[in-house]
Design a protein around this motif. Structure first.
Motif, short mmCIF file in Angstrom:
data_model
loop_
_atom_site.label_atom_id
_atom_site.label_comp_id
_atom_site.label_asym_id
_atom_site.label_seq_id
_atom_site.Cartn_x
_atom_site.Cartn_y
_atom_site.Cartn_z
N ILE A 1 0.84 -1.20 0.00
CA ILE A 1 0.00 0.00 0.00
C ILE A 1 0.87 1.25 0.00
O ILE A 1 0.62 2.22 -0.73
N ALA A 2 1.92 1.26 0.82
CA ALA A 2 2.83 2.40 0.89
C ALA A 2 3.48 2.65 -0.46
O ALA A 2 3.72 3.80 -0.86
N PHE A 3 3.78 1.59 -1.19
CA PHE A 3 4.36 1.72 -2.52
C PHE A 3 3.41 2.48 -3.44
O PHE A 3 3.81 3.41 -4.15
N LYS A 4 2.15 2.08 -3.45
CA LYS A 4 1.17 2.72 -4.32
C LYS A 4 0.96 4.19 -3.95
O LYS A 4 0.88 5.07 -4.81
N VAL A 5 0.90 4.45 -2.65
CA VAL A 5 0.70 5.83 -2.19
C VAL A 5 1.91 6.69 -2.56
O VAL A 5 1.77 7.84 -2.99
N SER A 6 3.10 6.13 -2.45
CA SER A 6 4.32 6.87 -2.76
C SER A 6 4.39 7.23 -4.24
O SER A 6 4.81 8.34 -4.62
N ARG A 7 3.98 6.31 -5.11
CA ARG A 7 3.97 6.60 -6.54
C ARG A 7 3.06 7.78 -6.85
O ARG A 7 3.40 8.65 -7.66
N MET A 8 1.91 7.80 -6.21
CA MET A 8 0.99 8.91 -6.41
C MET A 8 1.60 10.22 -5.93
O MET A 8 1.53 11.26 -6.59
N GLY A 9 2.25 10.19 -4.76
CA GLY A 9 2.87 11.39 -4.21
C GLY A 9 3.99 11.92 -5.09
O GLY A 9 4.11 13.13 -5.30
N GLN A 10 4.80 11.01 -5.62
CA GLN A 10 5.89 11.44 -6.50
C GLN A 10 5.33 12.08 -7.76
O GLN A 10 5.86 13.08 -8.25
N LEU A 11 4.28 11.51 -8.31
CA LEU A 11 3.66 12.07 -9.51
C LEU A 11 3.23 13.51 -9.27
O LEU A 11 3.52 14.41 -10.07
N VAL A 12 2.55 13.75 -8.16
CA VAL A 12 2.08 15.10 -7.83
C VAL A 12 3.26 16.03 -7.58
O VAL A 12 3.29 17.17 -8.06
N GLY A 13 4.26 15.57 -6.83
CA GLY A 13 5.40 16.41 -6.52
C GLY A 13 6.19 16.84 -7.74
O GLY A 13 6.55 18.00 -7.90
N VAL A 14 6.45 15.88 -8.64
CA VAL A 14 7.20 16.20 -9.86
C VAL A 14 6.40 17.17 -10.73
O VAL A 14 6.96 18.12 -11.29
N GLU A 15 5.11 16.94 -10.84
CA GLU A 15 4.28 17.81 -11.66
C GLU A 15 4.25 19.22 -11.10
O GLU A 15 4.38 20.21 -11.84
N ALA A 16 4.09 19.34 -9.79
CA ALA A 16 4.06 20.67 -9.17
C ALA A 16 5.40 21.38 -9.35
O ALA A 16 5.45 22.59 -9.66
N ALA A 17 6.50 20.66 -9.15
CA ALA A 17 7.82 21.27 -9.32
C ALA A 17 8.03 21.76 -10.74
O ALA A 17 8.54 22.87 -10.97
N ASN A 18 7.63 20.96 -11.72
CA ASN A 18 7.77 21.37 -13.12
C ASN A 18 6.98 22.63 -13.42
O ASN A 18 7.46 23.54 -14.11
N ARG A 19 5.76 22.69 -12.94
CA ARG A 19 4.92 23.86 -13.21
C ARG A 19 5.44 25.12 -12.53
O ARG A 19 5.23 26.23 -13.01
N LEU A 20 6.11 24.94 -11.40
CA LEU A 20 6.64 26.09 -10.67
C LEU A 20 8.06 26.45 -11.10
O LEU A 20 8.61 27.45 -10.65
N GLY A 21 8.65 25.62 -11.95
CA GLY A 21 9.99 25.91 -12.44
C GLY A 21 11.08 25.75 -11.40
O GLY A 21 12.09 26.46 -11.44
N VAL A 22 10.90 24.81 -10.48
CA VAL A 22 11.91 24.54 -9.46
C VAL A 22 12.23 23.05 -9.46
O VAL A 22 11.56 22.25 -10.11
N SER A 23 13.27 22.68 -8.73
CA SER A 23 13.65 21.27 -8.64
C SER A 23 12.67 20.51 -7.73
O SER A 23 12.11 21.08 -6.80
#
Length: 453
Positions: A247-269
């Protein structure tokens, strides 16, 4: 990152029925390039940089919520520890710096800003001491500013002079916010081995080893893990641990997806993914209830520390499988006021302060959001801090203390803090004195296993 239709369906069910959420997206911002000898000029630079870097943080968070259907509960900012930035000004009080952070947070619409902080594990500079002495007033006159002080590390030992000072600071902070049950202390945490990339408040700050700006994400899913625990109710504990890990694996994948997307849109790492079971006062979002689902009559019963160790380890293993950017405080939190099950355990006397301390040897952080009698002495608070920091120092892990001596209230009375901070019964504290021990000052040396390079 590709998701199967089954995985998408499972994740949607987690959001709709099991209270899964992105607890926070936190933008870390370096203020090192704002330093100058004129305090007013420096504060203007700080304000301008925060407004420029985080200007779209809330809007991007809301857009991702709408597009992905993912609840993002808090949008936050962390900054370089202010003691490092403000010291060059030579000012004798740093409250104005907290007010600038609060102003920026309000104008941007972020929930909290962390980094009114000092790192004093080995000693205090003039700036460190000024910031620490400014904390009680700063947290009384601001709404969204959070403060933290690192008092020890495995490498350096524990600064007992600073531990003594922080006992007094916590008492003063409670007194300065006594009309609100000492809520200033809910925004103040002391650490051993503080992480420099933590997206969770009140301990978030942007470490000096970080880049100019990064976006980190904190994911929380006690309800999801509780559902898994119930599914494996009659199974051996190793099978339960395996289920939680998946379950933690699935939740982490979702969190990484959101984090990377937010970082890209904000122009930061993209910084780190923190997968922590961070509860809320809502029913069904409790770490204590997960422990009960493991087979305990109540949180605090014999076996609680073992169950929590298993839970924390399984969550971390699942996160590391899913992402190479796992960091912060990943694991399980056990804050009392923010966990409906913990509150119930305190009320039924199945859990005590001493048992909570034992549990912190295996969880993500430490003694968190615990209301204690307002009459508790500063020395006793310092003793509680010293005990908790020693656990972190010897075990090479992060530990922390966020206790609230509620002015005018005694054991068993209720203290309400509101929102995600929740409320809690006031817990009893050992009445025997440690004042002579605390007054000795000095530094508790680092443990023998710290001498590695």
């Amino acid at each position: 990152m590709i998701f199967s239709p089954v995985e998408i369906e499972q994740t949607v069910n987690m959001f709709l029925r099991q209270k899964l959420d992105i607890r926070a997206i936190t933008m870390g911002i370096s203020l090192l390039d704002c330093i100058c000898s004129d305090g007013k000029t420096c504060r203007t630079r700080v304000y301008d940089k925060i407004m420029k870097r985080a200007g779209n943080l809330v809007a991007v968070g809301r857009d991702i919520e709408a597009e992905f259907g993912v609840p993002i509960i808090n949008k936050r900012i962390s900054v370089t520890p202010v003691a490092l930035i403000a010291e060059a000004s030579g000012e004798g009080n740093f409250v104005a710096w907290a007010e600038v952070l609060d102003k920026a947070a309000k104008e941007l619409g972020v929930d909290f800003v962390g980094g009114f902080s000092a790192l004093v594990q080995k000693g205090m500079t003039r700036g460190d001491e000024t910031l620490i002495n400014s904390i009680p007033e700063a947290l009384a006159v601001t709404e969204r500013v959070c403060s933290s002080v690192n008092l020890g590390t495995t490498k350096n030992g524990i600064n007992m002079g600073a531990v003594k000072l922080m006992g007094n600071i916590i008492k003063q902070t409670a007194e300065n916010t006594k009309t609100r049950n000492g809520i200033g202390c809910a925004k103040l945490v002391v650490f051993c081995n503080a992480p420099e990339d933590n997206p969770f408040m009140a301990g978030a700050f942007h470490g000096v080893g970080e880049g100019d700006a990064v976006l980190s994400v904190g994911v929380s899913g006690p309800g999801v893990v509780l559902a898994a625990a119930k599914e494996y109710e009659e199974k051996p504990l190793d099978e339960l641990a395996e289920g939680i890990k998946k379950i933690a694996f699935k939740v982490s994948r979702m969190g990484q997806l959101v984090g990377v997307e937010a970082a890209n849109r904000l122009g930061v790492s993209f910084g780190i993914l923190d997968l922590s079971l961070a509860p809320t006062p809502a029913v069904g979002d409790s770490v204590a209830r997960i422990l009960e689902a493991c087979g305990l009559e109540g949180a605090g019963a014999p076996g609680t520390t073992a169950a929590l160790a298993m839970l924390t380890d399984a969550v971390k293993k699942g996160g590391v499988m899913a992402s190479t950017r796992v960091g912060g405080l990943s694991g399980a939190f056990i804050p009392v006021s923010e966990d409906e099950g913990m509150i119930h355990a305190v009320k039924q006397h199945s859990i005590t302060l001493e048992k909570l301390e034992a549990m912190t040897t295996v969880c993500s952080v430490g003694l968190d959001m615990i209301a204690i009698p307002g009459s508790t002495s500063a020395a006793t608070i310092s003793g509680i801090i010293a005990d908790e920091l020693a656990i972190g120092m010897v075990n090479n892990k992060t530990t922390a203390v966020r206790v609230i001596p509620v002015p005018g209230k005694t054991e068993g009375e209720w203290a309400e803090f509101g929102g995600l901070l929740g409320g809690a019964p006031v817990m009893s504290v050992n009445a025997f004195s440690c004042e002579k021990f605390i007054n000795r000052g000095g530094r508790i040396p680092a443990p023998i296993h710290s001498f590695r390079n």
